[in-house]
Design a protein around this motif. Sequence first.
Motif, PDB file in Angstrom:
ATOM      1  N   UNK A 237       7.600  25.656 -12.113  1.00 47.18           N
ATOM      2  CA  UNK A 237       7.876  25.062 -10.806  1.00 47.18           C
ATOM      3  C   UNK A 237       6.610  24.458 -10.206  1.00 47.18           C
ATOM      4  N   UNK A 238       5.480  25.132 -10.394  1.00 42.39           N
ATOM      5  CA  UNK A 238       4.211  24.594  -9.881  1.00 42.39           C
ATOM      6  C   UNK A 238       3.901  23.248 -10.520  1.00 42.39           C
ATOM      7  N   UNK A 239       4.067  23.150 -11.832  1.00 43.30           N
ATOM      8  CA  UNK A 239       3.781  21.891 -12.532  1.00 43.30           C
ATOM      9  C   UNK A 239       4.689  20.774 -12.024  1.00 43.30           C
ATOM     10  N   UNK A 240       5.975  21.089 -11.826  1.00 44.48           N
ATOM     11  CA  UNK A 240       6.912  20.088 -11.336  1.00 44.48           C
ATOM     12  C   UNK A 240       6.548  19.654  -9.916  1.00 44.48           C
ATOM     13  N   UNK A 241       6.256  20.629  -9.045  1.00 42.08           N
ATOM     14  CA  UNK A 241       5.912  20.308  -7.657  1.00 42.08           C
ATOM     15  C   UNK A 241       4.623  19.495  -7.576  1.00 42.08           C
ATOM     16  N   UNK A 242       3.648  19.838  -8.411  1.00 42.19           N
ATOM     17  CA  UNK A 242       2.396  19.093  -8.353  1.00 42.19           C
ATOM     18  C   UNK A 242       2.607  17.654  -8.821  1.00 42.19           C
ATOM     19  N   UNK A 243       3.432  17.453  -9.827  1.00 41.51           N
ATOM     20  CA  UNK A 243       3.729  16.090 -10.263  1.00 41.51           C
ATOM     21  C   UNK A 243       4.386  15.302  -9.117  1.00 41.51           C
ATOM     22  N   UNK A 244       5.292  15.940  -8.407  1.00 44.34           N
ATOM     23  CA  UNK A 244       5.955  15.267  -7.291  1.00 44.34           C
ATOM     24  C   UNK A 244       4.970  15.003  -6.151  1.00 44.34           C
ATOM     25  N   UNK A 245       4.054  15.942  -5.916  1.00 39.81           N
ATOM     26  CA  UNK A 245       3.023  15.736  -4.893  1.00 39.81           C
ATOM     27  C   UNK A 245       2.132  14.556  -5.267  1.00 39.81           C
ATOM     28  N   UNK A 246       1.759  14.460  -6.530  1.00 41.67           N
ATOM     29  CA  UNK A 246       0.921  13.350  -6.987  1.00 41.67           C
ATOM     30  C   UNK A 246       1.609  12.016  -6.745  1.00 41.67           C
ATOM     31  N   UNK A 247       2.892  11.950  -7.084  1.00 42.16           N
ATOM     32  CA  UNK A 247       3.632  10.698  -6.923  1.00 42.16           C
ATOM     33  C   UNK A 247       3.751  10.314  -5.444  1.00 42.16           C
ATOM     34  N   UNK A 248       4.069  11.280  -4.598  1.00 43.24           N
ATOM     35  CA  UNK A 248       4.228  11.013  -3.170  1.00 43.24           C
ATOM     36  C   UNK A 248       2.897  10.612  -2.543  1.00 43.24           C
ATOM     37  N   UNK A 249       1.837  11.338  -2.894  1.00 43.89           N
ATOM     38  CA  UNK A 249       0.523  11.022  -2.337  1.00 43.89           C
ATOM     39  C   UNK A 249       0.057   9.649  -2.771  1.00 43.89           C
ATOM     40  N   UNK A 250       0.275   9.304  -4.040  1.00 48.39           N
ATOM     41  CA  UNK A 250      -0.148   7.990  -4.531  1.00 48.39           C
ATOM     42  C   UNK A 250       0.561   6.877  -3.774  1.00 48.39           C
TER      43      UNK A 250
END
Length: 344
Positions: A220-233
């Motif tokens: 779940x952490x890996x998935x959430x961090x990927x989503x955070x990266x996309x949103x932040x970018x």
Amino acid sequence: MRTLPEPVVRHWDFPRGIASAALLVRFGAAHGLGRDVLLDGSDLTADHLADPVAEIGACQELAVVRNLAARLPHSGIAAGRHYHATTFGVLGHAFLSAATMQDALGMALRYLDLSFSFTAPTAELAGDRLVITLHPGALPDDVRPFLVERDLAAIHTVIGELVPGEVPVLSVDLAHAAPADTRPHEEVFGVRPRFAAGLDRSVVDASVLARALPLASPEATALCERQCEDLAARRRRRPGVAGEVRRVLELSARFEESMPVVARALGLSPRTLRRRLTEAGTSYQALLDEVRAERAAVLLSGASVEQVAAQLGFAEAASFIHAFRRWYGTTPSNYARTRGTSGG
């Protein structure tokens, strides 16, 4: 040695989701304030509040904060207690799924611009203490106490949700004067803050960082961090005119650029730049103050007051000291001593 990342931003003017503004409107409504009163000057509507994926400018949320703080003074602590991990969307789920409190804190700092912070928090280890310092910078005086208390109460509320057992808070300092009733502060922090302290910070036993979180899930952490990266970018690609002005100022060596110079760098006339900044709820001078305040806090770690004043483009140290006291509520020397740096 345990290390903590630097926050990705040291200012508050970044796009944000609607959740915080909607929360503040609900909080105000529970205290008898009408939605129209709270949204006045924000250009937000009921449709915005009802759209879970709506994104707004920081100045729009700031307008809601100003309306709320003016009518419910000393309510920042109470409002902050309504911020839960889930309030922060995918970033909050990244907190919940982290392995330890240190991992969750690191995530918060790396993606601070996905939060609702107005006070640019930093986290430092000082021996066996974790020091969380809020940096209000050039926040307007009429909302500064509310936002400091809201942000710090929200931080402690989320930490309390993440870690099992009592959070070992050692002390809390707040730069503003004490309200008549400090019981809400003691309920949140477990200690009575020291008011008029010059800085806004919380000191916690660093052992909290090693605590395992009960909902930890590496997947779940890996998935959430990927989503955070996309949103932040996506959000960082469109900072708006205020962000563009700040970018130009941050690249300045001595902050000697006048507004006409910055306007030309952005391909705008001074009049158009002034108008667009006004529409964004800010001004060239306010942005200059924010960038100077952020740079000053960094420079004081290795330079004297006189040297920092010169690097920031002040004609004399006295002018810099006056400005710094307005930004941080204390002198540069006191600030540097409190943080264990030079600043002589």
